[in-house]
Design an enzyme around this catalytic site. Sequence first.
Site, mmCIF file in Angstrom:
data_model
loop_
_atom_site.group_PDB
_atom_site.id
_atom_site.type_symbol
_atom_site.label_atom_id
_atom_site.label_comp_id
_atom_site.label_asym_id
_atom_site.label_seq_id
_atom_site.Cartn_x
_atom_site.Cartn_y
_atom_site.Cartn_z
ATOM 1 N N ASN A 1 0.856 -1.188 0.000
ATOM 2 C CA ASN A 1 0.000 0.000 0.000
ATOM 3 C C ASN A 1 0.887 1.232 0.000
ATOM 4 O O ASN A 1 1.463 1.597 1.020
ATOM 5 C CB ASN A 1 -0.894 -0.039 1.249
ATOM 6 C CG ASN A 1 -1.831 1.162 1.324
ATOM 7 O OD1 ASN A 1 -1.736 2.095 0.522
ATOM 8 N ND2 ASN A 1 -2.720 1.142 2.298
ATOM 9 N N ARG B 1 -2.785 -1.932 -3.388
ATOM 10 C CA ARG B 1 -3.883 -0.982 -3.311
ATOM 11 C C ARG B 1 -3.631 0.081 -4.384
ATOM 12 O O ARG B 1 -2.550 0.672 -4.435
ATOM 13 C CB ARG B 1 -3.901 -0.334 -1.944
ATOM 14 C CG ARG B 1 -4.916 0.758 -1.861
ATOM 15 C CD ARG B 1 -4.947 1.395 -0.499
ATOM 16 N NE ARG B 1 -5.925 2.459 -0.499
ATOM 17 C CZ ARG B 1 -5.725 3.653 0.046
ATOM 18 N NH1 ARG B 1 -4.592 3.928 0.656
ATOM 19 N NH2 ARG B 1 -6.658 4.563 0.005
ATOM 20 N N HIS C 1 -12.485 4.503 -0.692
ATOM 21 C CA HIS C 1 -12.641 3.584 0.448
ATOM 22 C C HIS C 1 -13.499 2.381 0.071
ATOM 23 O O HIS C 1 -14.121 1.749 0.932
ATOM 24 C CB HIS C 1 -13.309 4.268 1.660
ATOM 25 C CG HIS C 1 -12.459 5.274 2.364
ATOM 26 N ND1 HIS C 1 -12.984 6.416 2.926
ATOM 27 C CD2 HIS C 1 -11.130 5.314 2.616
ATOM 28 C CE1 HIS C 1 -12.020 7.119 3.490
ATOM 29 N NE2 HIS C 1 -10.868 6.475 3.316
ATOM 30 N N ARG D 1 -8.843 17.290 5.741
ATOM 31 C CA ARG D 1 -9.612 17.680 4.543
ATOM 32 C C ARG D 1 -10.945 18.287 4.949
ATOM 33 O O ARG D 1 -11.588 17.816 5.882
ATOM 34 C CB ARG D 1 -9.863 16.451 3.653
ATOM 35 C CG ARG D 1 -8.652 16.037 2.840
ATOM 36 C CD ARG D 1 -8.879 14.717 2.134
ATOM 37 N NE ARG D 1 -8.171 13.637 2.800
ATOM 38 C CZ ARG D 1 -8.323 12.338 2.534
ATOM 39 N NH1 ARG D 1 -9.176 11.962 1.602
ATOM 40 N NH2 ARG D 1 -7.638 11.440 3.177
ATOM 41 N N GLU E 1 -8.758 -3.601 5.288
ATOM 42 C CA GLU E 1 -8.565 -3.481 3.842
ATOM 43 C C GLU E 1 -7.440 -4.395 3.360
ATOM 44 O O GLU E 1 -7.513 -4.962 2.272
ATOM 45 C CB GLU E 1 -8.277 -2.024 3.481
ATOM 46 C CG GLU E 1 -9.507 -1.138 3.675
ATOM 47 C CD GLU E 1 -9.171 0.331 3.826
ATOM 48 O OE1 GLU E 1 -8.653 0.707 4.897
ATOM 49 O OE2 GLU E 1 -9.420 1.086 2.886
#
Length: 398
Positions: free
Chosen positions: A9, A86, A175, A236, A380
Amino acid sequence: MEDTVLVVNCGSSSLKLALFDGAYQKLASAQAERLNQNDAFARIDGIQETVPLSPAASHHEALETLIRAFRDHKLLTSLPAAIGHRVVHGGETFREAVLIDNGIISAIEDCAGLAPLHNPVNLSGIRATLALFPDVPQTAVFDTAFHQTLPKRAFLYALPDSWYRDWGVRRYGFHGTSHGFMAVEAARLLGKTPATTSIISAHLGNGCSITAIRDGISMDTSMGLTPLEGLVMGTRSGDVDPGLVDFLASKGIAAREVHRVLNQESGLLGLSGQTNDMRSLCELADHGHEPSQTAIEVFCFRLARYIGAMMASLRDLDALVFTGGIGENSARVRRDTLDHLRIMGFELSEDLNRHHGEISDGRIESAGSRFPVLVIPTNEELVIAREASRLAGATGQD
Ligand code: AMP
């Protein structure tokens, strides 16, 4: 060790590795951070000393160094059977995970304009592992793929149609690996099948997004063209009025700078002026720091509004699901959010909300709640490992 699966990842300045055995038990994990900066460093979890990296080490160097360290520590003693990557943006090209070949690499390159900070580093991880393990099947798992089922009414912005047709300006959602995992895990906990289970999945970590999943299929989600839209996040902003860009231009702030601030200096960090970390914010708020209290309130209220909005995509709701570092761990955020939604019939058990890990299988609603509410840890890496292994098996090479 023959059936190990390596998960890679690559973030914009980080690299995470996870190694699973054939039964998907994690054997080892490692991370490198501050890559391409002078204080780059790497470490293997559970091992005290850090793994030396040269200053400004690249993703490529970090990957090679960590794989060598895995071997030195006897964590990796033979070739992995499969490698999963990923990849953040699959555009409209990728609706599911794929085995990587040269054609796939150029298709991921073609999507890079939509995720300039992420896809190029994802590709550098892919190239580095291909160089190290040329004969091991490698799979790309896309954050956007799960959301390729969104109906037009949910993915189109009300913008000139040519912007979508010519440039792909639309909502993609992110996601997806986590939300897809929630759909499967929630169904399992409820004793149902994913194809007959409808949930609202709230992934609340440093990045936050929420998805309406009807009968196992993503119908609406809060992130858009980029992972900036939607909920309040660590740094964010989530949704703002697009008029902001022109307004700030009149103050002499260029669009690029607005973009940087919206991504890196807004959200919980911007509101609190202190930190993007929810746990620290809760402590600050407990000590009377008002901006931190306000940041938590804005976060929870925005989330509550989005839970309401997601209802528009569902015919019924089997469960609201919380996941991610905040969703899994902050009883306060779950409580403050659902306090706004009593009108919809959500009601938490105070006891279960605080102690669900010890005394329930993740259900935290009260007996009188109209809908079940679940807390489910996301994983994940596990999903990527399973996909990599499944697709590698399909090649017959392992
Ligand atoms: P993630 O990106 O999924 O690792 O989530 C990171 C976020 O989870 C950070 O804001 C952490 O402060 C938050 N978090 C982790 N544990 C807790 C906790 N016990 N209470 C509140 N927030 C937490």
